[in-house]
Design a protein around this motif. Structure first.
Motif, short mmCIF file in Angstrom:
data_model
loop_
_atom_site.label_atom_id
_atom_site.label_comp_id
_atom_site.label_asym_id
_atom_site.label_seq_id
_atom_site.Cartn_x
_atom_site.Cartn_y
_atom_site.Cartn_z
N UNK A 20 -38.86 -4.93 -5.00
CA UNK A 20 -37.99 -5.16 -6.15
C UNK A 20 -38.47 -4.38 -7.37
N UNK A 21 -39.78 -4.37 -7.58
CA UNK A 21 -40.33 -3.63 -8.73
C UNK A 21 -40.00 -2.15 -8.63
N UNK A 22 -40.10 -1.64 -7.43
CA UNK A 22 -39.82 -0.22 -7.21
C UNK A 22 -38.41 0.12 -7.66
N UNK A 23 -37.47 -0.73 -7.29
CA UNK A 23 -36.09 -0.43 -7.63
C UNK A 23 -35.77 -0.81 -9.07
N UNK A 24 -36.54 -1.71 -9.64
CA UNK A 24 -36.39 -1.98 -11.07
C UNK A 24 -36.81 -0.74 -11.86
N UNK A 25 -37.90 -0.14 -11.45
CA UNK A 25 -38.37 1.08 -12.13
C UNK A 25 -37.30 2.16 -12.05
N UNK A 26 -36.74 2.32 -10.84
CA UNK A 26 -35.70 3.33 -10.65
C UNK A 26 -34.51 3.04 -11.57
N UNK A 27 -34.10 1.78 -11.57
CA UNK A 27 -32.95 1.37 -12.40
C UNK A 27 -33.18 1.72 -13.87
N UNK A 28 -34.34 1.35 -14.41
CA UNK A 28 -34.56 1.55 -15.84
C UNK A 28 -34.74 3.01 -16.19
N UNK A 29 -35.41 3.75 -15.33
CA UNK A 29 -35.64 5.16 -15.66
C UNK A 29 -34.33 5.94 -15.65
N UNK A 30 -33.51 5.69 -14.64
CA UNK A 30 -32.23 6.40 -14.58
C UNK A 30 -31.35 6.00 -15.76
N UNK A 31 -31.34 4.72 -16.06
CA UNK A 31 -30.49 4.26 -17.15
C UNK A 31 -30.94 4.87 -18.47
N UNK A 32 -32.23 4.79 -18.73
CA UNK A 32 -32.73 5.34 -20.00
C UNK A 32 -32.47 6.85 -20.06
N UNK A 33 -32.68 7.51 -18.95
CA UNK A 33 -32.52 8.97 -18.92
C UNK A 33 -31.08 9.37 -19.21
N UNK A 34 -30.13 8.74 -18.51
CA UNK A 34 -28.73 9.14 -18.62
C UNK A 34 -27.99 8.52 -19.79
N UNK A 35 -28.21 7.22 -19.98
CA UNK A 35 -27.34 6.52 -20.89
C UNK A 35 -27.95 6.34 -22.26
N UNK A 36 -29.24 6.57 -22.40
CA UNK A 36 -29.88 6.40 -23.70
C UNK A 36 -30.37 7.72 -24.25
N UNK A 37 -31.32 8.32 -23.54
CA UNK A 37 -32.02 9.47 -24.12
C UNK A 37 -31.16 10.72 -24.14
N UNK A 38 -30.36 10.93 -23.09
CA UNK A 38 -29.58 12.16 -23.02
C UNK A 38 -28.09 11.94 -23.12
N UNK A 39 -27.68 10.81 -23.65
CA UNK A 39 -26.24 10.54 -23.62
C UNK A 39 -25.53 11.00 -24.88
N UNK A 40 -26.29 11.25 -25.95
CA UNK A 40 -25.63 11.58 -27.20
C UNK A 40 -24.97 10.36 -27.83
N UNK A 41 -25.08 9.23 -27.14
CA UNK A 41 -24.39 8.03 -27.62
C UNK A 41 -25.21 7.31 -28.68
N UNK A 42 -26.51 7.48 -28.62
CA UNK A 42 -27.39 6.80 -29.57
C UNK A 42 -28.10 7.80 -30.46
N UNK A 43 -28.15 7.49 -31.73
CA UNK A 43 -28.85 8.32 -32.69
C UNK A 43 -30.25 7.73 -32.83
N UNK A 44 -31.21 8.27 -32.07
CA UNK A 44 -32.48 7.59 -31.94
C UNK A 44 -33.42 7.76 -33.14
N UNK A 45 -32.91 8.37 -34.18
CA UNK A 45 -33.71 8.40 -35.41
C UNK A 45 -33.20 7.36 -36.40
N UNK A 46 -32.31 6.50 -35.96
CA UNK A 46 -31.81 5.44 -36.85
C UNK A 46 -32.16 4.07 -36.29
#
Lengths: 454, 454, 454, 454
Positions: B99-125
């Motif tokens: 379960x931990x293995x797939x939790x890691x996968x889940x969070x890394x993919x999500x952060x990578x696509x939907x947070x860090x590289x999505x343009x949706x969040x202005x991470x300096x605010x």
């Protein structure tokens, strides 16, 4: 049903909690359009059991309906104002309807933020559209790793007669006895019958995780309110994404008698299956109805043969008056789909491999101009002709039941369709038979066609 | 531990199915960095039970470890190559680790696509960072509308002695008897003890939905592998987001004896609570340990008073050697938090109202230059000083246990910290006592400080 | 722990609702004895965590303890008066203990009405005793059609040292990692350790339906209170039915170091397995302990060989200091049991086929006379000798820890045992070693033997 | 229905595992009668959906049907031989029917061993009969501590017309929307309709623990096979225990149009409620039907008034053509029942306090002699007259549909009933109206009365 109810409603079902930002979108004046679409979908969901398929009329009837969103300690809460009273029992909203309300909210917010305005998807590219569909469906919780393939999509008219309706129930019952889940487009008629039959069968089989999936879109939902048997409601952004979802989620498709909407769906699917890339993929497709529908299917079959050729008619089986046989056949064919997917390491829950050309994905908005410019000639690959015929039917659906379609026809008169002679003849023949058989509208009044064949 | 296992692993837990696009990210050479971070986190997860806290060393030990991702009919599948054998029983991966293995996968993919590289969040605010955190936590399935507030965050050292460890278990046990769930930063010591005690208590109380939440981040996870009792593993993108998650998820925080990491956490929290905007918000904070830790807490308390003043010391209670009292106090204080949130219609599951200034959110990367430029003077608002002290401790943690921190120290010598005299004295005093009490590292060798106070 | 609590407790767990008649039995003066037994068992259950194994002492300590039963609108309710406070958290009874209380009630009422006083079972016939056991176990909810055989009975002393205790935990952990459930006789020591280890392993494996079965009987429960990890408590009417339940429920048995009670259990089982009718039945039996217990097992083995012969020693394996190997071996052997049961269409959940002669079923009450008349000679079938040796040990257990046994010894002096010389020598040797190793009693005082070998 | 299926069936549902002894009862020639009753009930359960209510006919039709019981490794297994094919889908038994089969087995074995032949119950004493009923119901798993009172018993004819049937569905739907569970006597007509409506409503309300309880008895089950919607089937030993179960389980009773069976039920209940001991107990009782049934209820009401007096007619409300109002009224009245039970600390799940005189419990076997000796005069307490009238109707039911009743009539001609003039007139009037309205039998042929009024 003139009574109206104002009530507070808590979230149930698969809506995750909302962020402050998402809540503000539903209150901020900057997001007018999102709010209007949500209000419309909410009205449709609450208006279940009404017997009109005229979206424009429904909206006018409920001008004073509104819906507010509130932040609370346990998450969000909705305030519905002047809602149709038949969504309530002794002042409490029926739980199934409550779930639909929050499913609508979930899908609209997701599509708005993460798909349409995220910059993450390039919606003019085929792959990205498919990917976007995948994301919406995943967020709605309908993509699960499953052991068996058991989702049958049922298409058919909302305005069918009692004998046909009972037949769809019986087919649903026979499918349900064999553990199949049902997916339809929401609404009455052939979209409700198979679920009712399936629900009884699942109760007899003590199935506890039944899925009765309804896939709608904002333009059609008002005319085809989800029946509360639907326990997974999904609202796709537009009709093309809705059609693609049906195609990629289904393990088999059963088509009952219907009208122009059903024809649109059949042509959509035939067009895709005729594409060379999909040549060897097993895709169970069964057309079926009671004895009295034999004539109907003969005409439909002739139309397909006349316009798309014999190869197209081989893509489906027609079974008349034998619900048990339909279920047995589906059962057999789905086993082949399972084998095929296993051999190719394809997902069971989403048909990635099905090739859907961009022409079938591009949203078609039925304006008078677009309708008149449709290329309905045989001088093109047969799957392209299918795509264009599909658009023609789509336009007629819009002119019949969608709010903006009805408005356009009222303003500018019927759509004009033109094309090669033998195609237009076949089309004319088919549409006339729909009118005669009262397959166009629910209300039973004389039908005024929203189209002219030129 | 010399045995290594190669095996295929199916998804379990809360990873949704992946899209073709997401699968390709984990195989495509274009996404090297994502793949490396996943490989690192996977190694950490599988390396559970090892007794090193030196990330660099762990990584070097497992140079031949690798992980592949494969698309199958039922979803995705992982192939782990040369994995540490203690993650397996008779060749089968332990389910909690899986379960931990797939939790890691889940969070890394999500952060990578939907947070860090999505343009949706202005991470300096500031607001957008909080919103991003909310989205990651929601996607990880830890934000649920709850009826009661019952999440206690426990902080404390990974390198504590047996008496202290047993004490953390006992506190966890007393909290667990009162239905509290436990959240820690993963890893051994004070991050594992409360969960062990809590698990026994929950078994006695027959609680079935216990949450043992572990929040980590890629830089620290290798040194603090999640214990398999953790049944919700979350990997935040960086240490600041991890700290903010603790602060916003918790209903109370208990701090056990620890070293620099624990000091970092305490300073982070005090800095925030000292901010004028948070003045009236109840926020239960208890420092506790066995009799033998009285000295430790005296020193810590003196350091806080010396640097941040008496107002800061009023933000917490110190309870020595009374686990039951800790649990009773937490119980009482959390009721006030509940009242406060209800009065303000705040969410129970996420403390939106807590004001976290951008200074506490901005990722601090401990370079020699940044460390030397930290403003450690009293000529600034006290919460700013707290923020900077927090960074100083964060840098020392990095130099002690993180792979790149250790490498930097090896290359350029210790970090240099400078500041106002009385602050540096207090700091010197505290750090020396940590060294003496062997709170710096696990291995028990002579500790070579990775810092110099100038 | 001098505090006492009076509280109302609602039923939880597997007690069905009670009839008016059953409720009246617990209040009516006609059913004094049933009430006293229930009061005793309830006290034992509530007295969990106490560190005495002297039933008489415990009962005297809690003279003012009482328990009432009340009929309410939602079923029955118990009023416990002056109960030990450590069964409560902040005035609320710990849920696991609450379940035990109602399990005791369930079993006592069932045995009283449906077994002992029903006229339905002829309790002087072997088949009917087995049938009665089956009914009690079925009513307690532990007989379920299962797919796999996974119940390991663990026997061993309640008065073992720390190293031995930790070893039992580790064996339980290794068994738990392999999905085995644990069944013991309740109480501390070797009866608690394997469950603790198993519970941690099940948590790591995310097992949700773990069974930690504790089987007790009214005479022993006060001295061996069930640990709250036990999630299925069963109280059999007497020690012989308890032993038969172990034998028929288990799929494998693991024996840890212990004293006379453990010897009683081993002899009981060897006696049965030596019976010709059970010759070909696979029955995994493993004796195991840490390095320090090698001597202990050597002595036990010698005793078995001396008294029952080499054939008896072949019925078990001795594994020293290798918990993982114990679990691996159990795993392998249980597969053979499964094959055997499948071949013979035997139930998985109850070993009907095991032949248990009436001599092993007849309740043995350890009076001075019965003890002195035990036939301890080699002039009888070996399984009869085993049966009589088993009774000898049973009597010593009674004299050590049971309330009436202790009273009898206080009144009449030690039991006198006589028999053939070489048997008495072997017995003397073994018992002495138990005394030396402090395996007789918990309190650590000088042990005064409750027996004499004549 | 000419096809027959032979198949093996595994236990599902609430049958516990069986003891060797219990299995042998179902195979041993010593227990012929038990086996025959089980065979009969099994046939009835499997014959679901057939359209005959003539038990004798059904049994003759399936002379070659048989059922064997086999012991296996996972418990027991049934072999059904020449079973009606409509209990199967593609060779697999429908799960709901499978559950019914094992429910029948459970109840018959329990009643046989633990009630009728246990010596534990004195079945000629009122209290013991009630206690026996309690035990059977508890063993069947329908007595649970509940928070709310929500069980509505629906009575009414099996041979009702379409309009009446649809009305029962609508009442069930309105009750279901308000979270009421439904209990009926199994079979078609008014016993099926409310469950169908309730099931749809529960689906819309997403209720997951719906109870659709069917209570039958061996004499009637063949004529009134349980519909598979029934998810708790209970077979009581005789009709009087069945009636008592209805009375003690229900929180409200709704009576639809019916024939002699329904009249029997109404008289049974009125007789009890007229007893002085039950004077102040709230007991909601509603007679309801569609517009077309107004006449029917007028006649029934007149009969009650004529024979039992005005006091009897005040015990019920008659609501014509208003399903929603029925449900709202039930909802209100049940709240009073709840208050009453709370005030008196009565169980929610079993109405212990209802006084049922022995006259209503004593099994009445409708022989020609017993029927002719019934005291139908006003020279007795009114509840005694009600009891005797109830027997008269019971006898007529038997002569109409039960196998032995039909045989008796065929052999000896109609039953003869005699009594006081005005009572016989009222009876004559009512029975004639039942014949005219075709409420006697399903088959629609001319009805030959099985009784004569003398």
């Amino acid at each position: 049903m003139t009574n109206k109810v104002t009530a507070y409603v808590n979230p149930v079902g698969s809506l995750d909690v909302l962020s402050k930002h998402e809540v503000s979108q539903l209150t901020d004046s900057k997001h007018k359009q999102l709010q209007q679409v949500f209000r419309l979908c909410a009205l449709a969901v609450l208006n279940t059991g009404n017997d009109s398929d005229n979206s424009k009329h429904i909206i006018e009837q409920h001008k004073d309906f509104d819906i507010d969103i509130l932040q609370t300690d346990r998450g969000v809460k909705l305030k519905v104002i002047n809602a149709p009273s038949n969504a309530f029992v002794d002042g409490e909203m029926i739980r199934g309807i409550q779930e639909h309300l929050f499913s609508a909210l979930r899908d609209l917010i997701y599509a708005h933020n993460r798909i349409l305005n995220s910059g993450h998807f390039e919606l003019s590219e085929s792959d990205d559209i498919t990917n976007a569909n995948f994301h919406i469906l995943r967020n709605a919780g309908v993509l699960n790793p499953v052991k068996y393939l058991n989702l049958v999509v049922c298409w058919g008219g909302h305005a069918i007669n009692r004998v046909e309706y009972d037949y769809t129930k019986e087919v649903g019952y026979q499918l349900g006895l064999r553990s199949f889940d049902i997916c339809t487009g929401c609404g009455p008629g052939a979209m409700k019958g198979p679920m009712k039959g399936g629900a009884v069968a699942h109760a007899k089989q003590r199935m506890v995780d039944s899925r009765f999936i309804g896939i709608s879109e904002p333009g059609i939902i008002a005319a085809e309110a989800p029946n509360p048997i639907v326990n997974k409601l999904i609202i796709m952004p537009d009709i093309e994404k809705r059609l693609e979802s049906f195609a990629r989620l289904s393990h088999a498709i059963v088509i009952f008698p219907g009208g122009v909407g059903t024809s649109e769906e059949l042509l959509y699917l035939l067009g895709i299956l005729l594409h060379p890339n999909n040549k060897d993929m097993p895709f169970p497709l069964i057309l079926t109805g009671p004895k009295s529908s034999r004539n109907y299917f003969d005409q439909l079959n002739q139309f397909v043969e006349a316009t798309l050729g014999k190869r197209a008619t081989k893509l489906y089986d027609i079974i008349i008056d034998d619900p048990e046989q339909v279920a047995i056949r589906v059962n057999e064919e789905v086993k082949k789909v399972r084998e095929y997917r296993k051999e190719n390491s394809d997902a069971f829950y989403f048909n990635w491999r099905l090739h859907i050309p961009y022409d079938f994905q591009r949203p078609f908005e039925a304006t008078h101009q677009d309708m008149s410019e449709l290329n309905l000639s045989s001088q093109q690959p047969v799957h392209n002709l299918a795509a264009n015929l599909r658009c023609a039917f789509s336009g007629i659906v819009s002119g019949n039941v969608k709010a903006d379609g009805i408005a356009a026809i009222e303003a500018k008169g019927p759509f004009k369709l033109k094309g090669e002679r033998f195609i237009m003849d076949a089309l004319d023949h088919l549409l006339r038979s729909f009118v005669e058989q009262q397959r166009m509208k629910l209300d039973g009044k004389t039908y005024h066609p929203c189209y002219e064949l030129v």
